[in-house]
Design a protein around this motif. Structure first.
Motif, PDB file in Angstrom:
ATOM      1  N   GLU A 126     -18.305   0.673  -0.972  1.00 48.16           N
ATOM      2  CA  GLU A 126     -17.912  -0.381  -0.025  1.00 48.16           C
ATOM      3  C   GLU A 126     -17.783  -1.739  -0.703  1.00 48.16           C
ATOM      4  OE1 GLU A 126     -20.324  -0.355   3.560  1.00 48.16           O
ATOM      5  OE2 GLU A 126     -19.986   1.819   3.702  1.00 48.16           O
ATOM      6  N   ARG A 127     -18.679  -1.994  -1.666  1.00 51.48           N
ATOM      7  CA  ARG A 127     -18.621  -3.270  -2.378  1.00 51.48           C
ATOM      8  C   ARG A 127     -17.326  -3.381  -3.206  1.00 51.48           C
ATOM      9  NH1 ARG A 127     -22.884  -4.909  -7.080  1.00 51.48           N
ATOM     10  NH2 ARG A 127     -21.593  -6.564  -8.000  1.00 51.48           N
ATOM     11  N   VAL A 128     -16.960  -2.284  -3.859  1.00 51.64           N
ATOM     12  CA  VAL A 128     -15.718  -2.257  -4.642  1.00 51.64           C
ATOM     13  C   VAL A 128     -14.524  -2.508  -3.730  1.00 51.64           C
ATOM     14  CG1 VAL A 128     -14.169  -0.755  -5.979  1.00 51.64           C
ATOM     15  CG2 VAL A 128     -16.643  -0.743  -6.433  1.00 51.64           C
ATOM     16  N   GLU A 129     -14.485  -1.772  -2.642  1.00 52.74           N
ATOM     17  CA  GLU A 129     -13.365  -1.915  -1.711  1.00 52.74           C
ATOM     18  C   GLU A 129     -13.296  -3.353  -1.163  1.00 52.74           C
ATOM     19  OE1 GLU A 129     -13.074   1.075   1.270  1.00 52.74           O
ATOM     20  OE2 GLU A 129     -11.189   0.224   2.022  1.00 52.74           O
ATOM     21  N   ALA A 130     -14.451  -3.904  -0.830  1.00 56.54           N
ATOM     22  CA  ALA A 130     -14.478  -5.266  -0.257  1.00 56.54           C
ATOM     23  C   ALA A 130     -13.905  -6.280  -1.233  1.00 56.54           C
ATOM     24  CB  ALA A 130     -15.916  -5.644   0.119  1.00 56.54           C
ATOM     25  N   HIS A 131     -14.285  -6.170  -2.507  1.00 52.10           N
ATOM     26  CA  HIS A 131     -13.780  -7.159  -3.468  1.00 52.10           C
ATOM     27  C   HIS A 131     -12.279  -7.008  -3.695  1.00 52.10           C
ATOM     28  CE1 HIS A 131     -13.413 -10.049  -6.586  1.00 52.10           C
ATOM     29  NE2 HIS A 131     -13.119  -9.145  -7.509  1.00 52.10           N
ATOM     30  N   LEU A 132     -11.826  -5.769  -3.849  1.00 50.73           N
ATOM     31  CA  LEU A 132     -10.396  -5.561  -4.085  1.00 50.73           C
ATOM     32  C   LEU A 132      -9.573  -6.067  -2.891  1.00 50.73           C
ATOM     33  CD1 LEU A 132     -10.485  -2.010  -5.772  1.00 50.73           C
ATOM     34  CD2 LEU A 132     -10.225  -4.238  -6.888  1.00 50.73           C
ATOM     35  N   ARG A 133     -10.074  -5.819  -1.669  1.00 53.13           N
ATOM     36  CA  ARG A 133      -9.361  -6.295  -0.475  1.00 53.13           C
ATOM     37  C   ARG A 133      -9.365  -7.828  -0.412  1.00 53.13           C
ATOM     38  NH1 ARG A 133      -7.864  -1.927   2.224  1.00 53.13           N
ATOM     39  NH2 ARG A 133      -6.632  -3.127   3.714  1.00 53.13           N
ATOM     40  N   GLU A 134     -10.491  -8.406  -0.847  1.00 51.67           N
ATOM     41  CA  GLU A 134     -10.625  -9.866  -0.808  1.00 51.67           C
ATOM     42  C   GLU A 134      -9.525 -10.552  -1.639  1.00 51.67           C
ATOM     43  OE1 GLU A 134     -14.244 -11.279  -2.608  1.00 51.67           O
ATOM     44  OE2 GLU A 134     -14.289 -13.092  -1.378  1.00 51.67           O
ATOM     45  N   VAL A 135      -9.217  -9.982  -2.815  1.00 53.28           N
ATOM     46  CA  VAL A 135      -8.182 -10.597  -3.646  1.00 53.28           C
ATOM     47  C   VAL A 135      -6.780 -10.201  -3.189  1.00 53.28           C
ATOM     48  CG1 VAL A 135      -9.764 -10.596  -5.622  1.00 53.28           C
ATOM     49  CG2 VAL A 135      -8.030  -8.815  -5.443  1.00 53.28           C
ATOM     50  N   GLY A 136      -6.708  -9.293  -2.221  1.00 50.34           N
ATOM     51  CA  GLY A 136      -5.401  -8.942  -1.666  1.00 50.34           C
ATOM     52  C   GLY A 136      -4.823  -7.639  -2.172  1.00 50.34           C
ATOM     53  N   LEU A 137      -5.677  -6.801  -2.807  1.00 50.25           N
ATOM     54  CA  LEU A 137      -5.188  -5.518  -3.326  1.00 50.25           C
ATOM     55  C   LEU A 137      -5.353  -4.418  -2.282  1.00 50.25           C
ATOM     56  CD1 LEU A 137      -6.581  -5.730  -6.961  1.00 50.25           C
ATOM     57  CD2 LEU A 137      -4.168  -5.330  -6.367  1.00 50.25           C
ATOM     58  N   PRO A 138      -4.460  -3.407  -2.307  1.00 51.57           N
ATOM     59  CA  PRO A 138      -4.615  -2.256  -1.411  1.00 51.57           C
ATOM     60  C   PRO A 138      -5.745  -1.356  -1.900  1.00 51.57           C
ATOM     61  CG  PRO A 138      -2.782  -1.873  -2.893  1.00 51.57           C
ATOM     62  CD  PRO A 138      -3.282  -3.277  -3.179  1.00 51.57           C
ATOM     63  N   THR A 139      -6.398  -0.650  -1.010  1.00 54.30           N
ATOM     64  CA  THR A 139      -7.530   0.223  -1.388  1.00 54.30           C
ATOM     65  C   THR A 139      -7.494   1.574  -0.698  1.00 54.30           C
ATOM     66  OG1 THR A 139      -8.875  -0.683   0.396  1.00 54.30           O
ATOM     67  CG2 THR A 139      -9.082  -1.748  -1.770  1.00 54.30           C
ATOM     68  N   ARG A 140      -6.533   1.771   0.227  1.00 58.82           N
ATOM     69  CA  ARG A 140      -6.524   3.025   0.997  1.00 58.82           C
ATOM     70  C   ARG A 140      -5.163   3.697   0.911  1.00 58.82           C
ATOM     71  NH1 ARG A 140      -9.371   0.033   6.121  1.00 58.82           N
ATOM     72  NH2 ARG A 140     -11.204  -0.598   4.910  1.00 58.82           N
ATOM     73  N   LEU A 141      -5.147   4.996   1.101  1.00 56.19           N
ATOM     74  CA  LEU A 141      -3.873   5.717   1.111  1.00 56.19           C
ATOM     75  C   LEU A 141      -2.963   5.157   2.186  1.00 56.19           C
ATOM     76  CD1 LEU A 141      -5.004   9.433   0.524  1.00 56.19           C
ATOM     77  CD2 LEU A 141      -4.105   7.790  -1.129  1.00 56.19           C
ATOM     78  N   SER A 142      -3.555   4.728   3.312  1.00 56.62           N
ATOM     79  CA  SER A 142      -2.734   4.202   4.412  1.00 56.62           C
ATOM     80  C   SER A 142      -2.155   2.826   4.087  1.00 56.62           C
ATOM     81  CB  SER A 142      -3.577   4.116   5.691  1.00 56.62           C
ATOM     82  OG  SER A 142      -4.730   3.318   5.452  1.00 56.62           O
ATOM     83  N   ASP A 143      -2.602   2.207   2.988  1.00 52.83           N
ATOM     84  CA  ASP A 143      -2.016   0.925   2.573  1.00 52.83           C
ATOM     85  C   ASP A 143      -0.653   1.095   1.899  1.00 52.83           C
ATOM     86  OD1 ASP A 143      -4.194  -0.537   3.476  1.00 52.83           O
ATOM     87  OD2 ASP A 143      -5.234  -0.476   1.540  1.00 52.83           O
ATOM     88  N   VAL A 144      -0.326   2.336   1.514  1.00 53.96           N
ATOM     89  CA  VAL A 144       0.950   2.562   0.824  1.00 53.96           C
ATOM     90  C   VAL A 144       2.072   2.557   1.859  1.00 53.96           C
ATOM     91  CG1 VAL A 144       2.288   4.146  -0.613  1.00 53.96           C
ATOM     92  CG2 VAL A 144      -0.195   3.940  -0.954  1.00 53.96           C
ATOM     93  N   PRO A 145       2.988   1.616   1.754  1.00 49.64           N
ATOM     94  CA  PRO A 145       4.049   1.558   2.768  1.00 49.64           C
ATOM     95  C   PRO A 145       5.005   2.748   2.655  1.00 49.64           C
ATOM     96  CG  PRO A 145       4.445  -0.075   1.037  1.00 49.64           C
ATOM     97  CD  PRO A 145       3.122   0.554   0.742  1.00 49.64           C
ATOM     98  N   GLY A 146       5.492   3.207   3.789  1.00 52.73           N
ATOM     99  CA  GLY A 146       6.497   4.275   3.780  1.00 52.73           C
ATOM    100  C   GLY A 146       5.920   5.673   3.835  1.00 52.73           C
ATOM    101  N   GLY A 147       4.589   5.799   3.907  1.00 54.69           N
ATOM    102  CA  GLY A 147       3.994   7.131   4.064  1.00 54.69           C
ATOM    103  C   GLY A 147       3.895   7.913   2.771  1.00 54.69           C
ATOM    104  N   LEU A 148       3.031   8.912   2.793  1.00 59.49           N
ATOM    105  CA  LEU A 148       2.789   9.750   1.612  1.00 59.49           C
ATOM    106  C   LEU A 148       2.972  11.214   1.959  1.00 59.49           C
ATOM    107  CD1 LEU A 148      -0.428   8.022   0.180  1.00 59.49           C
ATOM    108  CD2 LEU A 148       1.834   8.065  -0.886  1.00 59.49           C
ATOM    109  N   PRO A 149       3.254  12.041   0.951  1.00 60.65           N
ATOM    110  CA  PRO A 149       3.303  13.485   1.214  1.00 60.65           C
ATOM    111  C   PRO A 149       1.890  14.013   1.496  1.00 60.65           C
ATOM    112  CG  PRO A 149       3.535  13.043  -1.131  1.00 60.65           C
ATOM    113  CD  PRO A 149       3.528  11.709  -0.445  1.00 60.65           C
ATOM    114  N   ASP A 150       1.784  15.301   1.800  1.00 61.55           N
ATOM    115  CA  ASP A 150       0.474  15.846   2.182  1.00 61.55           C
ATOM    116  C   ASP A 150      -0.436  16.068   0.967  1.00 61.55           C
ATOM    117  OD1 ASP A 150       1.273  18.168   0.969  1.00 61.55           O
ATOM    118  OD2 ASP A 150       1.649  19.255   2.842  1.00 61.55           O
ATOM    119  N   ALA A 151      -1.660  16.467   1.236  1.00 57.27           N
ATOM    120  CA  ALA A 151      -2.675  16.575   0.190  1.00 57.27           C
ATOM    121  C   ALA A 151      -2.279  17.556  -0.917  1.00 57.27           C
ATOM    122  CB  ALA A 151      -4.010  16.988   0.820  1.00 57.27           C
ATOM    123  N   GLU A 152      -1.673  18.677  -0.522  1.00 54.85           N
ATOM    124  CA  GLU A 152      -1.236  19.661  -1.521  1.00 54.85           C
ATOM    125  C   GLU A 152      -0.237  19.054  -2.501  1.00 54.85           C
ATOM    126  OE1 GLU A 152      -1.903  22.956  -1.930  1.00 54.85           O
ATOM    127  OE2 GLU A 152      -2.867  23.627  -0.068  1.00 54.85           O
TER     128      GLU A 152
END
Lengths: 375, 375
Positions: free
Chosen positions: A300-326
């Motif tokens: 959580e601390r890593v994610e918080a800092h990266l988000r604070e500077v404006g970086l994406p941290t989650r798969l859902s942050d990728v615009p346009g969607g992603l293919p499935d896990a496989e």
């Protein structure tokens, strides 16, 4: 390392006969001629750059070379990742040969990671190895790709699958050149900087949490942060130049990151390398917590800092969607850090405690990806 | 080295962590799987070969690999020097990647110098360096190009101007494979063999004068001659892997030779590499005598032996005529053994006493060429 003056900071990469200096400071590009001539007396040079960087910095570099009596030619490539191709490599090699440069002459990469990787590869293969100097103009290149000798191009099978190790003779990191970077590109470079703290320097990560605004603003902390990052990378490279062991730690966040870059077709409008690494690092920490290797608090601390500077941290942050896990797993398996079919990941026991995990079960990667893709 | 039995002879190339064996013997290709598996356990492989060599030897190699449990793919290139190109390099690299080989896997070159140089370059750059095994099937490749780690391709600017040093893990020289070589190609390889005597082993040159017929006929002297040649080359390579000093001695005859190859447009109907080297060695000895460095008797002895085995030794031996002395000089100056504008030649003080001569005056080269071009 001093942060009190504007004098350049020098970080040495200790590789025996192939050791070299990274000279870091504002306006160091204006001293390029002197710095190069001191280390490679009598050299001539080919500057490889792209059209965008040329507009901002080529004049400064050419004047500096001319003032030091270094005759040179310029090879300009198209900006962007597409230039990391066999076709552009061949064009660059041909231009260097047409300039009748000899084995003792020098190829200078003026630009970001694409220019550095391509020009370094060309320098490595013309006459079986010319001198190479990096003049990185992006934060990513200054703290990562210009240090350590990795060069290469992309193919249809993946990124950086073709290349060699070819160490530079000198790296000149002009920190003032970063003032013209778009904020998004600066942030992407910052992800690699944070990586060094997360691998094995928890005090550096804590320092970044406190100083990141000054680094972004171009204050004294910027030179210090770049120097500390280069020192961190230099230490790993000196231990394991050809990535047969420890150096793989530098791939923290990269296995997931590369897969995301591939899944978005290397479309920089959607995701640039440093953004992929930021998401990858957040995932690596979450995955480690999921495997009960590390505390969820650290993730959580890593994610918080990266988000604070404006970086994406989650798969859902990728615009346009992603293919499935496989499909994401298939991209991971094609990544070059696969050894004999087993999946190798950089995982962590907490901030600053990354380690190389071999034989990570595919089933656990798959279910972790599925969880993270779920809305 | 034994000449009494058919047991393979092993010559070691001493390069520290990158040391390797050259295993020489009749039918050694049939033991390729065992030899490779012993040194690179668990490897998979890509065999790079050309259509001509494939017809003669591919079955033997594939069966040997399969018997040792080494899974493999085959990449076939077009025979001939034209395959040492960026286009064929890219095709080969793509084929190796398509076979999903990993960093610990192996590229095997089955063929002559072209296949070895190209496949070695591909092995060096895929995933920044795969294992590489040479299975040379020409005499030239067995005694010269397969040993020492030089890899590369040609460009419009000249031969072998693009490449890297990438040492093999193993060289398998099957002396029986030479039985199918055309006599002209065997002779061309013999020129490189004679070169080792001329550089610094006068007793080997004298032995060749007495034993060449048995070497050509495929007797016990053939294995011994190949082993002694590999030993000679291995010694030079171990002293100076990257050709910053002594290794340049191996270029005896090559500065003139490369110029002749370029002047005949690399047309093998007119001149093959070993023939260029034979003429070049004769010229180097005559040039040395002309400069009062060596006795003319030695130059005559060299020429007499090369002519005896059927090799060309004079500029007038090149069919189809040559350009004038100025043009030949221009080809020499483009050769990669030019350092800072000065002409470097390998000259000699007599048989077995070659040395590196820097700063040879261009005017003397020019007048020597003019004399030798005169009818």
């Amino acid at each position: 390392m001093s942060t009190e003056t504007e004098a350049p900071v020098v970080v040495s990469v200790d590789l025996g006969a192939r050791s070299y200096d990274i000279v870091i400071g504002p306006a160091i590009l204006g001293s390029a001629g002197v710095e190069i001539a001191r280390r490679i007396p009598g050299t001539r040079a080919a500057i490889v750059t792209d059209a965008n960087v040329a507009a901002a910095h080529l004049r400064t570099l050419r004047d500096a070379l001319s003032a030091a009596g270094i005759g040179h030619e310029v090879v300009t490539i198209a900006p962007g990742e597409k230039s990391k191709s066999f076709a552009t490599l061949q064009d660059t090699v041909d231009a260097i040969l047409a300039a009748r440069l000899e084995r003792g002459d020098t190829v200078i990469a003026l630009g970001g990671g694409v220019v550095g990787d391509l020009a370094g590869f060309a320098a490595a293969i013309v006459r079986r190895g010319m001198n190479f100097v990096q003049a990185p103009t992006s934060l990513l290149a200054q703290v990562d790709s210009s240090v350590g000798g990795k060069t290469g191009i992309n193919t249809g099978h993946g990124k950086n699958l073709v290349g060699v190790f070819h160490q530079p003779r000198l790296v000149l990191a002009d920190t003032a050149a970063l003032d013209t970077l778009p904020p998004r590109e600066f942030r992407a470079g910052y992800a690699e900087m944070a990586k060094y703290g997360l691998i094995d320097r928890p005090e550096f990560f804590a320092w970044l949490e406190n100083n990141w605004k000054d680094i972004f603003a171009g204050g004294a902390a910027r030179v210090e942060a770049i120097a500390r990052s280069c020192r961190a990378k230099a230490d790993v490279v000196a231990r394991d130049e050809h990535e047969v062991g420890d150096r793989a730690l530098l791939n923290l966040g990269h296995t997931f990151g590369h897969a995301l870059e591939a899944a978005t077709c290397y479309d920089s409008a959607r995701l640039v390398h440093g953004e992929g690494v930021a998401i990858g690092m957040a995932l690596a920490h979450r995955f480690s917590a999921r495997l009960n290797l590390a505390s969820p608090d650290d993730a959580e601390r890593v994610e918080a800092h990266l988000r604070e500077v404006g970086l994406p941290t989650r798969l859902s942050d990728v615009p346009g969607g992603l293919p499935d896990a496989e499909a994401l797993l298939a991209y991971i398996a094609q990544d070059k850090k696969v050894a004999r079919g087993a999946l190798t990941f950089i995982l962590t026991r907490g901030i600053g405690q990354a380690f190389i995990a071999k034989d990570v079960p595919i089933s656990q990667v798959l279910s972790f990806l599925e969880e993270n893709l779920a809305p």
